[in-house]
Design an enzyme around this catalytic site. Structure first.
Site, PDB file in Angstrom:
ATOM      1  CB  THR A  25      -1.843  -3.865   0.251  1.00  0.00           C
ATOM      2  OG1 THR A  25      -2.679  -3.370   1.412  1.00  0.00           O
ATOM      3  CG2 THR A  25      -2.746  -4.550  -0.346  1.00  0.00           C
TER       4      THR A  25
ATOM      5  CE  LYS B 296       7.131   7.500 -19.786  1.00  0.00           C
ATOM      6  NZ  LYS B 296       7.512   6.243 -20.458  1.00  0.00           N
TER       7      LYS B 296
ATOM      8  CG  HIS C  32      -8.058  -2.538   1.027  1.00  0.00           C
ATOM      9  ND1 HIS C  32      -7.454  -3.720   0.527  1.00  0.00           N
ATOM     10  CD2 HIS C  32      -7.186  -1.989   1.946  1.00  0.00           C
ATOM     11  CE1 HIS C  32      -6.188  -3.718   0.882  1.00  0.00           C
ATOM     12  NE2 HIS C  32      -6.092  -2.530   1.780  1.00  0.00           N
TER      13      HIS C  32
HETATM   14  N1   CP Z   1      -3.929  -2.186   5.487  1.00  0.00           N
HETATM   15  C1   CP Z   1      -3.514  -1.452   4.223  1.00  0.00           C
HETATM   16  O1   CP Z   1      -3.926  -1.565   3.450  1.00  0.00           O
HETATM   17  O2   CP Z   1      -2.353  -0.911   4.400  1.00  0.00           O
HETATM   18  P1   CP Z   1      -1.177  -0.203   3.482  1.00  0.00           P
HETATM   19  O3   CP Z   1      -2.170   0.878   2.852  1.00  0.00           O
HETATM   20  O4   CP Z   1      -0.036  -0.173   4.028  1.00  0.00           O
HETATM   21  O5   CP Z   1      -1.252  -1.297   2.356  1.00  0.00           O
END
Ligand code: CP
Length: 316
Positions: free
Chosen positions: A52, A80, A129
């Site tokens: 990502t 922090k 996501h």
């Molecule tokens: N697919 C995906 O989110 O991979 P990463 O966690 O490497 O970003």
């Protein structure tokens, strides 16, 4: 100004336009090489990432822009005690757009409420996501030619797998979609997806435990990793981590044109011997992630790619 928190932030028409743009970027990359000249993307990643973060950075570089950011909470002032709200106010002074990954559900949304620049949710805890979903939609549309009339098997950690939750939300808006939810009892899809999304929208779905029995009916098999980082104890993870392993012999049960997708990273759930099967599409999927993130950056920055370069990106 628009942010992206969930794939549902875009209407189906807007999604179609975004995927069309990604498609054109794939075919004509040179046309887009300077569309973000002078623009900066901040990648604020409070959790590990390979695809990502780096595909966002590749996307902005491909568009002629620049990137800055951090790749772990420890290397930022979060260590922090700085809040996400304060961080984004500061990032707004440095960059034109921000992609944020955070272990806490809703953190990118909190950031978007204080931000002066578009914020993209690059994964928030076990919640959503959306840019992985855009990647998945572009992959399916490009390789299958459609986003409708498909039987989609989602296999593995359906409880904590945020990519699965986002993908279901996005795909139910297309006609004649059916899901086969393949998981052990303890990793079943959460009720807020089963009841509030699938059942509430009369989307056909079945829940099964055996991958081999589900295989013959699938047009897409979407494998997922058991999300170690979201388990409360190591013992449960160890017991469940190898529950599903897709092998070459299991692929013999599948349709000749079934696609295997995986958001990656893979651990053990797809045997490496499957990689050479032409139906294994997960590395092509990672490539589509760059095109769709390029399209997303252009869309959220409201860059009109039809205008000549001299009329774009004028200093404000
Ligand atoms: N697919 C995906 O989110 O991979 P990463 O966690 O490497 O970003």
């Amino acid at each position: 100004m628009r942010h992206l928190m969930s794939p549902l932030d875009f209407s189906v028409d807007e999604l179609d336009r975004l995927l069309d743009l990604a498609d054109d970027i794939e075919k004509n990359p040179a046309r887009y090489a300077h569309t973000c000249d002078g623009k900066k993307l901040a990648t604020c990643f409070y959790e590990p990432s390979t695809r990502t973060r780096l595909s966002f950075e590749a996307a902005m570089l491909n568009l002629g822009g620049s990137v800055l950011g951090f790749s772990s909470a420890d290397s930022s002032s979060a260590a922090k005690g700085e809040s996400v709200s304060d961080t984004i106010r500061v990032i707004s002074c440095y960059a034109d757009i921000c992609a944020m990954r955070h272990p806490k559900e809703g953190a990118p949304l909190v950031a978007s409420q204080k931000s002066l620049i578009p914020v993209i949710n690059a994964g928030d805890g076990g919640h959503q996501h959306p840019t992985q979903t855009l990647t998945d939609l572009l992959t399916i549309r490009s390789l299958k030619g459609t986003l409708g009339s498909l039987t989609i098997g989602l296999c593995g950690d359906l409880k904590f797998g945020r990519t699965v939750h986002s993908l279901i939300n996005a795909l139910i808006r297309y006609p004649d979609i059916r899901f086969v939810l393949i998981s052990p009892e303890e990793l079943r899809i959460p009720s807020y997806i089963r009841e509030d999304v699938l059942a509430a929208n009369n989307v056909p779905f079945t829940e099964v435990e055996r991958l081999d029995e589900a295989m013959p009916q699938l047009d897409i098999l979407y494998m997922t990793r058991v999300q170690k980082e979201r388990f409360f104890n190591e013992e449960d993870y160890v017991r469940l981590k190898n529950y599903y392993i897709l092998t070459k012999s299991m692929m013999e049960l599948a349709k000749e044109d079934m696609l295997v997708l995986h958001p990656l990273p893979r651990v053990n759930e797809i045997s490496v011997e499957v990689d050479d099967d032409p139906r294994a599409a997960y590395f092509r999927q990672a490539q589509y992630g760059v095109y769709v993130r390029m399209a997303l950056i252009l869309t959220l920055l409201e860059i009109d790619v039809s205008k000549p370069q001299t009329e774009r990106n004028l200093p404000c």
